[in-house]
Enzyme design. Structure first.
Site, PDB file in Angstrom:
ATOM      1  N   LYS A  60       0.830  -1.211   0.000  1.00  0.00           N
ATOM      2  CA  LYS A  60       0.000   0.000   0.000  1.00  0.00           C
ATOM      3  C   LYS A  60       0.862   1.257   0.000  1.00  0.00           C
ATOM      4  CE  LYS A  60      -2.452  -2.751  -0.470  1.00  0.00           C
ATOM      5  NZ  LYS A  60      -2.470  -4.216  -0.401  1.00  0.00           N
ATOM      6  N   THR A 156       1.180 -19.427  11.696  1.00  0.00           N
ATOM      7  CA  THR A 156       2.457 -19.389  10.979  1.00  0.00           C
ATOM      8  C   THR A 156       2.334 -18.918   9.526  1.00  0.00           C
ATOM      9  OG1 THR A 156       2.150 -21.769  10.699  1.00  0.00           O
ATOM     10  CG2 THR A 156       3.687 -21.072  12.407  1.00  0.00           C
ATOM     11  N   SER A 158       1.673 -17.981   5.547  1.00  0.00           N
ATOM     12  CA  SER A 158       1.802 -18.616   4.231  1.00  0.00           C
ATOM     13  C   SER A 158       3.026 -18.080   3.502  1.00  0.00           C
ATOM     14  CB  SER A 158       0.555 -18.310   3.396  1.00  0.00           C
ATOM     15  OG  SER A 158       0.447 -16.912   3.198  1.00  0.00           O
ATOM     16  N   VAL A 196      -5.111 -10.650  -6.926  1.00  0.00           N
ATOM     17  CA  VAL A 196      -4.968  -9.386  -6.197  1.00  0.00           C
ATOM     18  C   VAL A 196      -3.514  -8.908  -6.207  1.00  0.00           C
ATOM     19  CG1 VAL A 196      -5.286  -8.281  -3.965  1.00  0.00           C
ATOM     20  CG2 VAL A 196      -6.889 -10.030  -4.696  1.00  0.00           C
ATOM     21  N   GLU A 216      -2.324 -14.803 -17.393  1.00  0.00           N
ATOM     22  CA  GLU A 216      -3.219 -15.467 -16.441  1.00  0.00           C
ATOM     23  C   GLU A 216      -3.685 -16.790 -17.044  1.00  0.00           C
ATOM     24  OE1 GLU A 216      -4.705 -15.063 -13.250  1.00  0.00           O
ATOM     25  OE2 GLU A 216      -5.682 -16.934 -13.850  1.00  0.00           O
ATOM     26  N   SER A 282       2.850 -14.537  -9.182  1.00  0.00           N
ATOM     27  CA  SER A 282       1.853 -14.344  -8.112  1.00  0.00           C
ATOM     28  C   SER A 282       0.677 -15.272  -8.413  1.00  0.00           C
ATOM     29  CB  SER A 282       1.405 -12.884  -8.076  1.00  0.00           C
ATOM     30  OG  SER A 282       1.093 -12.424  -9.385  1.00  0.00           O
ATOM     31  N   ARG A 285      -0.707 -18.609  -2.672  1.00  0.00           N
ATOM     32  CA  ARG A 285       0.197 -18.805  -1.537  1.00  0.00           C
ATOM     33  C   ARG A 285      -0.073 -20.164  -0.899  1.00  0.00           C
ATOM     34  NH1 ARG A 285       3.009 -14.461  -0.139  1.00  0.00           N
ATOM     35  NH2 ARG A 285       3.153 -15.012   2.063  1.00  0.00           N
ATOM     36  N   LEU A 332      -6.533 -13.293   4.121  1.00  0.00           N
ATOM     37  CA  LEU A 332      -6.640 -11.857   4.337  1.00  0.00           C
ATOM     38  C   LEU A 332      -6.229 -11.542   5.767  1.00  0.00           C
ATOM     39  CD1 LEU A 332     -10.141 -11.242   2.688  1.00  0.00           C
ATOM     40  CD2 LEU A 332      -7.932 -10.444   1.813  1.00  0.00           C
ATOM     41  N   HIS A 457     -23.080  15.388   2.095  1.00  0.00           N
ATOM     42  CA  HIS A 457     -22.925  15.880   0.722  1.00  0.00           C
ATOM     43  C   HIS A 457     -21.838  16.948   0.688  1.00  0.00           C
ATOM     44  CE1 HIS A 457     -23.856  17.098  -3.337  1.00  0.00           C
ATOM     45  NE2 HIS A 457     -23.802  18.353  -2.922  1.00  0.00           N
TER      46      HIS A 457
HETATM   47  C1  LIG Z   1       1.907  -8.565  -1.532  1.00  0.00           C
HETATM   48  C2  LIG Z   1       0.799  -8.885  -0.575  1.00  0.00           C
HETATM   49  C3  LIG Z   1      -0.174  -7.942  -0.315  1.00  0.00           C
HETATM   50  C4  LIG Z   1      -1.191  -8.222   0.565  1.00  0.00           C
HETATM   51  N1  LIG Z   1      -2.137  -7.269   0.792  1.00  0.00           N
HETATM   52  C5  LIG Z   1      -3.143  -7.519   1.635  1.00  0.00           C
HETATM   53  C6  LIG Z   1      -4.106  -6.521   1.916  1.00  0.00           C
HETATM   54  O1  LIG Z   1      -4.043  -5.411   1.396  1.00  0.00           O
HETATM   55  N2  LIG Z   1      -5.098  -6.819   2.792  1.00  0.00           N
HETATM   56  C7  LIG Z   1      -5.195  -8.046   3.387  1.00  0.00           C
HETATM   57  O2  LIG Z   1      -6.118  -8.273   4.162  1.00  0.00           O
HETATM   58  N3  LIG Z   1      -4.286  -9.016   3.149  1.00  0.00           N
HETATM   59  C8  LIG Z   1      -3.270  -8.772   2.295  1.00  0.00           C
HETATM   60  N4  LIG Z   1      -2.322  -9.740   2.078  1.00  0.00           N
HETATM   61  C9  LIG Z   1      -2.460 -11.036   2.786  1.00  0.00           C
HETATM   62  C10 LIG Z   1      -1.973 -10.915   4.233  1.00  0.00           C
HETATM   63  O3  LIG Z   1      -0.630 -10.488   4.229  1.00  0.00           O
HETATM   64  C11 LIG Z   1      -2.101 -12.265   4.933  1.00  0.00           C
HETATM   65  O4  LIG Z   1      -3.424 -12.729   4.815  1.00  0.00           O
HETATM   66  C12 LIG Z   1      -1.758 -12.129   6.414  1.00  0.00           C
HETATM   67  O5  LIG Z   1      -0.441 -11.668   6.585  1.00  0.00           O
HETATM   68  C13 LIG Z   1      -1.917 -13.477   7.131  1.00  0.00           C
HETATM   69  O6  LIG Z   1      -1.607 -13.316   8.469  1.00  0.00           O
HETATM   70  P1  LIG Z   1      -1.086 -14.520   9.369  1.00  0.00           P
HETATM   71  O7  LIG Z   1      -0.938 -13.963  10.732  1.00  0.00           O
HETATM   72  O8  LIG Z   1      -1.945 -15.693   9.174  1.00  0.00           O
HETATM   73  O9  LIG Z   1       0.344 -14.913   8.772  1.00  0.00           O
HETATM   74  P2  LIG Z   1       1.635 -14.097   8.374  1.00  0.00           P
HETATM   75  O10 LIG Z   1       1.362 -12.658   8.245  1.00  0.00           O
HETATM   76  O11 LIG Z   1       2.214 -14.802   7.209  1.00  0.00           O
HETATM   77  O12 LIG Z   1       2.587 -14.250   9.630  1.00  0.00           O
HETATM   78  C14 LIG Z   1       3.147 -15.462  10.007  1.00  0.00           C
HETATM   79  C15 LIG Z   1       4.381 -15.204  10.839  1.00  0.00           C
HETATM   80  O13 LIG Z   1       4.761 -16.426  11.454  1.00  0.00           O
HETATM   81  C16 LIG Z   1       6.170 -16.555  11.411  1.00  0.00           C
HETATM   82  N5  LIG Z   1       6.467 -17.988  11.532  1.00  0.00           N
HETATM   83  C17 LIG Z   1       6.198 -18.988  10.676  1.00  0.00           C
HETATM   84  N6  LIG Z   1       6.547 -20.184  11.193  1.00  0.00           N
HETATM   85  C18 LIG Z   1       7.064 -19.929  12.423  1.00  0.00           C
HETATM   86  C19 LIG Z   1       7.583 -20.745  13.473  1.00  0.00           C
HETATM   87  N7  LIG Z   1       7.611 -22.061  13.376  1.00  0.00           N
HETATM   88  N8  LIG Z   1       8.043 -20.130  14.591  1.00  0.00           N
HETATM   89  C20 LIG Z   1       7.977 -18.768  14.704  1.00  0.00           C
HETATM   90  N9  LIG Z   1       7.501 -17.960  13.756  1.00  0.00           N
HETATM   91  C21 LIG Z   1       7.025 -18.537  12.640  1.00  0.00           C
HETATM   92  C22 LIG Z   1       6.533 -15.952  10.064  1.00  0.00           C
HETATM   93  O14 LIG Z   1       7.896 -15.585  10.036  1.00  0.00           O
HETATM   94  C23 LIG Z   1       5.588 -14.741  10.039  1.00  0.00           C
HETATM   95  O15 LIG Z   1       6.195 -13.648  10.683  1.00  0.00           O
HETATM   96  C24 LIG Z   1      -1.253  -9.480   1.217  1.00  0.00           C
HETATM   97  C25 LIG Z   1      -0.272 -10.433   0.979  1.00  0.00           C
HETATM   98  C26 LIG Z   1       0.743 -10.147   0.100  1.00  0.00           C
HETATM   99  C27 LIG Z   1       1.800 -11.177  -0.125  1.00  0.00           C
END
Ligand SMILES: Cc1cc2nc3c(=O)[nH]c(=O)nc-3n(C[C@H](O)[C@H](O)[C@H](O)COP(=O)(O)OP(=O)(O)OC[C@H]3O[C@@H](n4cnc5c(N)ncnc54)[C@H](O)[C@@H]3O)c2cc1C
Length: 478
Positions: A60, A156, A158, A196, A216, A282, A285, A332, A457
């Site tokens: 963003k 953890t 994706s 996306v 695509e 892309s 994931r 998300l 408005h």
């Molecule tokens: C380019 C891009 C843009 C995006 N834009 C948006 C958006 O605008 N809006 C939106 O809603 N979503 C967006 N997303 C998706 C969003 O980033 C993910 O849905 C979100 O980060 C998922 O959160 P999470 O907590 O499940 O995992 P993650 O954010 O992936 O966090 C997981 C964490 O766990 C850690 N980890 C993994 N395994 C271990 C372990 N064994 N021990 C300790 N740590 C560990 C990793 O290092 C990481 O820090 C985007 C994704 C990408 C790639």
């Protein structure tokens, strides 16, 4: 030898699912630790997960900067602002993005301190079956700890999916990580996957000067989006110069010294080869269970590699939960957060709840695309009788003043009860406008409810009210 530190709740992963779960659990009075492995360029912790480091936040930041650049070059003149000597300082743009990421990383460290969440920097893995103290977990360097938890929340996340035979090198073949850090604008940029992330990244680099070609595999554009909105988006993106090719079969990808060639078959079945300076892949994931030692405790994964959970995010193991990208459902950040809060509340014996029907989706292109609820094609397939109403931003005074009149708001309501079943927006600030629709659907509002609410408005939100009026063919300004 260090002694085992015991916690009520240990959260593995400090992304939006994990860090929010940890904070909520601490608010509920539990002793909580969060373990996260991510590190910054200096080897220090980088809390916030994919979202903060290589996802939502940096994308963003670059979308905003590149949009300013495009406006300065193309639309300021119309406002009577002449810009001469416009120059891109990509280094500064990337530095600003990195600063924003760091502010978010540091913000979570502060939040952990404020909420008394203990943070361990390292990778956590299950060390054995549960004992009376709970699940033993080992945390790798730099923390190097053994801890135990009565409840474990796995968050953890994706990783970007690779194409077979084309591993990410982050120099020529880029995942989201490399796509957010290209240090010189590539003349020709290829993007495989028009989802996306592909569209957002493609938009950034097109605005900064790349010739962008998107390949695509599917024959339809944005299949999950309402068809009318997707069609409008396709037209607008083509007009901007994004070259989107549907129905492509990707073949051999061959990295050279300074470029990468992609062999593919186009929708007509013709063999093509395209050469790009950089290639972003892309195509989705994959859930990240690497290094978790899930098999040591018999933590069940589903056939696609996600941690198997029920509707309450319970795994097959007692007191082990999983949330966010590592489990089924939309990938998300806000979905991950909702699940994190709900699980913390369930551990406390409360009735945590995530409503999958009202999770908003946003694509932060220009114009933005946002929606909640069902699409017209889903309603048709389900045989649900509905009424549709649309209102174009072209007829909205604020959009005209902004100089951004593309797109529309579309309402879908039950033909009998008038309950809102879906709201779809393509246009300026769609990401913000969608919140009203989410609230309305959470409260089971009818289109008439929105039509009767006073909207400021001139504001873009008047288009939302007008689209609700359009359900009964009573728009006032169109
Ligand atoms: C380019 C891009 C843009 C995006 N834009 C948006 C958006 O605008 N809006 C939106 O809603 N979503 C967006 N997303 C998706 C969003 O980033 C993910 O849905 C979100 O980060 C998922 O959160 P999470 O907590 O499940 O995992 P993650 O954010 O992936 O966090 C997981 C964490 O766990 C850690 N980890 C993994 N395994 C271990 C372990 N064994 N021990 C300790 N740590 C560990 C990793 O290092 C990481 O820090 C985007 C994704 C990408 C790639």
């Amino acid at each position: 030898m260090s002694t085992t530190k015991q916690f009520d709740v240990v959260v593995i992963g400090g992304g939006p699912g994990g860090y929010i779960a940890a904070i909520r659990a601490a608010q509920l009075g539990f002793s909580v630790a969060c373990v996260d492995a991510a590190e910054n360029a200096k080897g220090g912790p980088a809390l916030g997960g994919t979202c903060t480091n290589v996802g939502c936040i940096p994308s963003k930041a670059l979308l905003q900067s590149s949009e300013h650049y495009e406006h300065a070059g193309h639309s300021f003149a119309d406002h009577g602002i002449d810009v001469s000597g416009l120059k891109l300082n990509l280094g500064q743009m990337l530095k600003r993005k990195d600063t924003i990421v760091k502010q978010n990383n540091d913000g979570i460290v502060f939040l952990f301190k404020k909420n008394k969440v203990t943070f361990f920097h390292g990778r956590a893995s299950f060390a054995g079956a549960a004992t009376a103290e709970g699940y033993p977990l080992s945390v790798s360097a730099p923390a190097n700890e053994t801890i135990s938890a009565k409840h474990v929340i796995v968050a953890t996340g994706s990783n970007a999916r690779e194409l077979p035979g084309a591993p990410f090198d982050e120099k020529l073949i880029l995942s989201n990580t490399g796509a957010l850090a290209i240090d010189a604008v590539p003349a020709k940029l290829g993007v495989i996957g028009a989802g996306v992330i592909g569209l957002e990244m493609g938009s950034v680099w097109r605005r900064l000067g790349s010739e962008v070609t998107v390949l695509e595999g599917l024959p339809v554009f944005l299949g999950a989006v309402d068809e009318q909105i997707a069609k409008e988006a396709g037209k607008l993106f083509a007009k901007q110069g994004l070259n989107i090719n549907l129905g492509c079969k990707i073949g051999q990808i061959t990295p050279g010294k300074n470029n990468v060639s992609v062999a593919y078959e186009n929708a007509k079945g013709e063999a093509q080869t395209a050469v790009f300076d950089k290639l972003i892949i892309s195509i989705g994931r994959t859930p990240n269970t690497n290094g978790l030692a899930a098999d040591k405790v018999g933590l069940q994964l589903d056939e696609r590699g996600f941690i198997a959970v029920d509707g309450d995010c319970k795994t097959n193991l007692p007191n082990v939960w999983a949330v966010g990208d590592v489990v089924r459902g939309p990938m998300l950040a806000h979905k991950a957060e909702e699940e994190g809060v709900a699980v913390a509340e369930r551990i406390a014996g409360q009735h945590g709840h995530t409503n999958f029907n009202t999770i908003p989706w946003v694509i932060y292109t220009s114009p933005e695309i946002a929606w909640v609820g069902q699409t017209e094609q889903q309603l048709k397939a389900a045989g649900i009788a509905y009424k549709a109403g649309t209102f174009p931003f072209m007829a909205n005074g604020r959009a005209r003043a902004l100089g951004d009149t593309s797109g529309m708001v579309k309402f879908l309501a039950d033909a009998t009860t008038d309950e809102i079943l879906g709201v779809h927006i393509i246009g300026p600030m769609a990401s913000e406008l969608i919140a009203e629709a989410v609230v309305a659907m959470e409260f089971k509002a009818s289109a008439e409810d929105i039509a009767r609410i006073c909207h400021a408005h001139p504001s873009l939100s008047e288009a939302t009210k007008e689209a609700a009026l359009a359900i009964d063919k009573r728009t006032l300004n169109f």
